[in-house]
Design a protein around this motif. Structure first.
Motif, PDB file in Angstrom:
ATOM      1  N   ALA A 119       0.816  -1.218   0.000  1.00 28.93           N
ATOM      2  CA  ALA A 119       0.000   0.000   0.000  1.00 28.93           C
ATOM      3  C   ALA A 119       0.850   1.268   0.000  1.00 28.93           C
ATOM      4  N   LYS A 120       2.006   1.253   0.633  1.00 31.29           N
ATOM      5  CA  LYS A 120       2.904   2.412   0.763  1.00 31.29           C
ATOM      6  C   LYS A 120       2.123   3.666   1.165  1.00 31.29           C
ATOM      7  N   PRO A 121       1.479   3.638   2.329  1.00 27.94           N
ATOM      8  CA  PRO A 121       0.698   4.812   2.740  1.00 27.94           C
ATOM      9  C   PRO A 121       1.625   5.962   3.149  1.00 27.94           C
ATOM     10  N   ALA A 122       1.130   7.188   3.024  1.00 22.87           N
ATOM     11  CA  ALA A 122       1.875   8.372   3.480  1.00 22.87           C
ATOM     12  C   ALA A 122       1.603   8.537   4.971  1.00 22.87           C
ATOM     13  N   LEU A 123       2.522   8.066   5.773  1.00 23.08           N
ATOM     14  CA  LEU A 123       2.335   8.128   7.218  1.00 23.08           C
ATOM     15  C   LEU A 123       2.604   9.526   7.772  1.00 23.08           C
ATOM     16  N   MET A 124       3.473  10.278   7.120  1.00 22.59           N
ATOM     17  CA  MET A 124       3.772  11.639   7.542  1.00 22.59           C
ATOM     18  C   MET A 124       3.275  12.588   6.456  1.00 22.59           C
ATOM     19  N   PRO A 125       2.526  13.615   6.828  1.00 20.31           N
ATOM     20  CA  PRO A 125       2.053  14.557   5.810  1.00 20.31           C
ATOM     21  C   PRO A 125       3.226  15.369   5.277  1.00 20.31           C
ATOM     22  N   PRO A 126       3.158  15.808   4.022  1.00 18.35           N
ATOM     23  CA  PRO A 126       4.248  16.625   3.473  1.00 18.35           C
ATOM     24  C   PRO A 126       4.300  17.982   4.167  1.00 18.35           C
ATOM     25  N   SER A 127       5.499  18.525   4.278  1.00 17.71           N
ATOM     26  CA  SER A 127       5.660  19.771   5.029  1.00 17.71           C
ATOM     27  C   SER A 127       5.212  20.995   4.247  1.00 17.71           C
ATOM     28  N   ASN A 128       5.391  20.995   2.919  1.00 15.60           N
ATOM     29  CA  ASN A 128       4.998  22.128   2.064  1.00 15.60           C
ATOM     30  C   ASN A 128       5.584  23.444   2.566  1.00 15.60           C
ATOM     31  N   LEU A 129       6.827  23.412   3.024  1.00 14.33           N
ATOM     32  CA  LEU A 129       7.478  24.596   3.563  1.00 14.33           C
ATOM     33  C   LEU A 129       7.632  25.675   2.506  1.00 14.33           C
ATOM     34  N   LEU A 130       8.032  25.283   1.308  1.00 13.75           N
ATOM     35  CA  LEU A 130       8.230  26.262   0.245  1.00 13.75           C
ATOM     36  C   LEU A 130       6.926  26.964  -0.106  1.00 13.75           C
ATOM     37  N   GLU A 131       5.843  26.210  -0.207  1.00 12.83           N
ATOM     38  CA  GLU A 131       4.554  26.816  -0.534  1.00 12.83           C
ATOM     39  C   GLU A 131       4.077  27.754   0.565  1.00 12.83           C
TER      40      GLU A 131
END
Length: 158
Positions: A119-131
């Motif tokens: 499944a390779k779930p995204a366990l950590m949400p992306p940081s989106n620091l640049l955005e």
């Protein structure tokens, strides 16, 4: 810190009482300038000492957080191990032999690992620091004017 000397917080604690300089205006100005440089040097020394102390406090807090995290991880691993052993013994008791309980728990853990791998779930949400930084810049309106990527040399300016 051994290298820091004890300084009193009183303003005249380090300076002996000095009598006003004898002589003309130039010698008084020189004495005041020398006192100003002495005060500035002491202030810079105190700022450096404060920066060192702040870094030591941050380092100590980081080391404490790491030690606490490691301690929690060790106890969590032990708790998980004993919980799985208890489940395996309970299932083995229900099936009539402890071997079957350990086999059932091992197969369940292997199935969980395979399901997560597939499944390779995204366990950590992306940081989106640049955005988020770009969004803050757009909201504040402090955009710098756009410049071309290549530098142009004006030959007539020489």
């Amino acid at each position: 810190m051994e290298s820091l000397d004890d300084r009193s917080s009183a303003p005249d604690a380090e300076r002996p009482t000095e009598k006003p300089p004898e002589g003309g205006k130039v010698s008084r100005i020189a004495a005041h300038t020398q006192g100003l440089f002495t005060d500035l040097r002491e202030w810079i020394d105190l700022r450096v000492d404060l920066a060192i102390l702040e870094m030591e406090e941050r380092l100590d807090a980081f080391k404490n957080d790491v030690a606490l995290g490691l301690t929690i991880a060790v106890f969590a691993a032990l708790a998980a191990f004993f919980s799985l052993t208890t489940v395996a013994l309970g299932v083995g008791w229900l099936l009539g032999h402890p071997f079957w309980g350990f086999l059932a728990v091992s197969v369940a853990l292997i199935l969980i690992i395979v399901a997560l791998r597939v499944a390779k779930p995204a366990l950590m949400p992306p940081s989106n620091l640049l955005e988020s930084l770009r969004r803050e810049q757009d909201v504040s309106g402090d955009e710098s004017p756009a410049r071309p990527a290549s530098a142009v040399v004006d030959e007539n300016a020489s």
